[in-house]
Design a protein around this motif. Structure first.
Motif, short mmCIF file in Angstrom:
data_model
loop_
_atom_site.label_atom_id
_atom_site.label_comp_id
_atom_site.label_asym_id
_atom_site.label_seq_id
_atom_site.Cartn_x
_atom_site.Cartn_y
_atom_site.Cartn_z
N GLU A 245 0.84 -1.22 0.00
CA GLU A 245 0.00 0.00 0.00
C GLU A 245 0.86 1.25 0.00
O GLU A 245 0.60 2.19 -0.73
CB GLU A 245 -0.89 0.03 1.26
CG GLU A 245 -2.18 -0.72 1.10
CD GLU A 245 -2.99 -0.77 2.39
OE1 GLU A 245 -2.66 -0.03 3.36
OE2 GLU A 245 -3.94 -1.56 2.44
N LYS A 246 1.88 1.24 0.84
CA LYS A 246 2.78 2.40 0.90
C LYS A 246 3.40 2.67 -0.46
O LYS A 246 3.54 3.83 -0.87
CB LYS A 246 3.90 2.16 1.94
CG LYS A 246 3.44 2.50 3.34
CD LYS A 246 4.63 2.58 4.29
CE LYS A 246 4.15 2.62 5.72
NZ LYS A 246 4.91 1.73 6.59
N ILE A 249 0.75 4.24 -2.65
CA ILE A 249 0.48 5.64 -2.31
C ILE A 249 1.59 6.55 -2.84
O ILE A 249 1.36 7.69 -3.21
CB ILE A 249 0.33 5.80 -0.77
CG1 ILE A 249 -0.94 5.08 -0.29
CG2 ILE A 249 0.25 7.27 -0.38
CD1 ILE A 249 -1.08 5.01 1.21
N LYS A 253 -0.26 10.52 -8.17
CA LYS A 253 -1.70 10.51 -7.97
C LYS A 253 -2.44 10.17 -9.28
O LYS A 253 -3.40 9.40 -9.28
CB LYS A 253 -2.15 11.88 -7.47
CG LYS A 253 -3.37 11.84 -6.60
CD LYS A 253 -3.65 13.20 -5.98
CE LYS A 253 -4.97 13.16 -5.26
NZ LYS A 253 -5.27 14.43 -4.59
N GLU A 286 -9.80 4.34 -1.49
CA GLU A 286 -9.42 4.66 -0.11
C GLU A 286 -7.96 5.15 -0.05
O GLU A 286 -7.64 6.12 0.61
CB GLU A 286 -9.61 3.39 0.75
CG GLU A 286 -9.80 3.62 2.23
CD GLU A 286 -10.93 4.57 2.57
OE1 GLU A 286 -10.70 5.41 3.45
OE2 GLU A 286 -12.03 4.51 1.93
N LEU A 287 -7.10 4.44 -0.81
CA LEU A 287 -5.69 4.80 -0.86
C LEU A 287 -5.49 6.18 -1.48
O LEU A 287 -4.62 6.94 -1.06
CB LEU A 287 -4.89 3.76 -1.64
CG LEU A 287 -4.64 2.42 -0.97
CD1 LEU A 287 -3.91 1.49 -1.93
CD2 LEU A 287 -3.82 2.61 0.30
N LYS A 289 -7.25 8.74 -1.25
CA LYS A 289 -7.48 9.79 -0.25
C LYS A 289 -6.19 10.13 0.51
O LYS A 289 -5.97 11.26 0.91
CB LYS A 289 -8.53 9.33 0.77
CG LYS A 289 -9.93 9.35 0.22
CD LYS A 289 -10.91 9.00 1.35
CE LYS A 289 -12.23 8.52 0.80
NZ LYS A 289 -12.98 7.75 1.80
N ASN A 290 -5.36 9.09 0.70
CA ASN A 290 -4.11 9.30 1.44
C ASN A 290 -2.94 9.68 0.54
O ASN A 290 -1.87 10.00 1.03
CB ASN A 290 -3.74 8.04 2.20
CG ASN A 290 -4.80 7.66 3.22
OD1 ASN A 290 -5.33 8.52 3.90
ND2 ASN A 290 -5.13 6.38 3.27
N LYS A 292 -0.55 11.71 -2.11
CA LYS A 292 -0.16 13.13 -2.18
C LYS A 292 -0.77 13.82 -3.41
O LYS A 292 -0.94 13.21 -4.42
CB LYS A 292 1.36 13.22 -2.25
CG LYS A 292 1.98 12.96 -0.91
CD LYS A 292 3.50 12.83 -1.06
CE LYS A 292 4.03 11.85 -0.03
NZ LYS A 292 4.79 10.78 -0.61
#
Ligand SMILES: [Zn+2]
Length: 292
Positions: A245-246, A249, A253, A286-287, A289-290, A292
């Motif tokens: 996930e990291k 992210i 974007k 969901e990801l 949203k987090n 950058k």
């Protein structure tokens, strides 16, 4: 688990030494990546070296990574070890088959070709330490010996070997690293060099039933050998869905939005252990949203 590393010293502290038996972890790597015999041998030698180098690290979070990039059909190898000698790794082209140059000996250097080896040590400093050398033989042990001489100024003798059985499973794997400390007297260096000339291939020693302790005794028995530690080693990958996930992210974007709108899912795969990670459209949103 039967794989382990013996850490030792000799010559009153002027020599440090490691010997390892790594058949199970190389077998695990072979099963994970479906490597051909020559790819198993190349990856197994690298994993064995990394395991011993990992056991030299001091800090809990320290990591050592070895990379080879070559012009041969194998293309490259990446392996890494933590300070608990837990190793992981992969080759770029696992299904390489090339004819042997010598009967019964897999042509690892032919599979790798000309190229370079990098060693990256992440020992908690701002920037990881990195050294890089041109490959001298592509047989890995010689290349690593050259790396130590060139980049770390540590005279070393290194043996690495993987014996692949007829059914392509791993019959034996192991290695040793012997290093001279700066205070080693000339007479000891000469005697050790002479001794090392007589040492058979590591895979022959393992086939004869010799343990890492026996191998160090054979190499350094005349130099007041002191066994210090027995360290288990294994094939282990620390990837988790959170880590992946990291990574997701951290991509741009727009890339993430593209995945959501066009693919409506993401399938990622860990190079080191081949584990698959699936993300649904909902999870990706969901990801986002987090991101950058
Ligand atoms: Zn993994």
């Amino acid at each position: 688990m039967n794989d382990y590393i013996i850490r030792a010293m000799a010559g009153g502290g002027s020599i440090r030494a490691f010997a390892a038996t790594t058949r199970e972890l190389v077998q695990q790597a072979r099963q994970t990546h479906h490597t051909s015999p020559v790819a198993s041998a190349a990856l197994g030698r690298m994993l064995t070296a990394a395991a011993m180098m990992g056991s030299m690290l001091k800090g809990d979070k320290d990591l050592v990574t070895l990379q080879i990039r070559g012009l041969g059909p194998l293309k490259g190898i990446v392996v890494s070890s933590d300070s608990k000698a837990r190793v992981k790794g992969y080759v770029f082209q696992p299904n390489v088959e090339i004819p042997s140059k010598y009967p019964g000996k897999l042509d690892v250097s032919g599979a790798i070709g000309e190229g370079y080896m990098s060693v990256i040590k992440d020992i908690g400093l701002k920037e990881p330490y990195a050294g890089r050398i041109q490959l001298v033989s592509g047989e890995i042990a010689e290349d690593l010996t050259y790396y130590y001489a060139q980049s770390e100024q540590i005279p070393s003798a290194i043996g690495l070997g993987v014996l692949v059985d007829r059914d392509t499973s791993i019959k034996q794997a192991g290695g040793f690293i012997i290093q001279l400390m700066p205070d080693a007297p000339e007479s000891m260096i000469a005697a050790l060099e002479e001794k090392l000339q007589t040492v058979p291939y590591i895979t022959n020693l393992l086939e004869d039933g010799k343990s890492p302790e026996d191998i160090l005794e054979l190499l350094l028995g005349d130099f007041e050998l002191k066994i210090l530690d027995k360290i288990p080693t294994e094939f282990y990958c620390n990837c988790t869905k959170e880590r992946v996930e990291k990574a997701l992210i951290s991509i741009r974007k727009e890339e993430l939005e593209k995945l959501i709108h066009e693919d409506k899912k993401a399938d990622l795969h860990c190079h080191f252990c081949s584990k698959e990670y699936h993300f649904t459209e909902m999870e990706l949103k969901e990801l986002l949203k987090n991101a950058k």
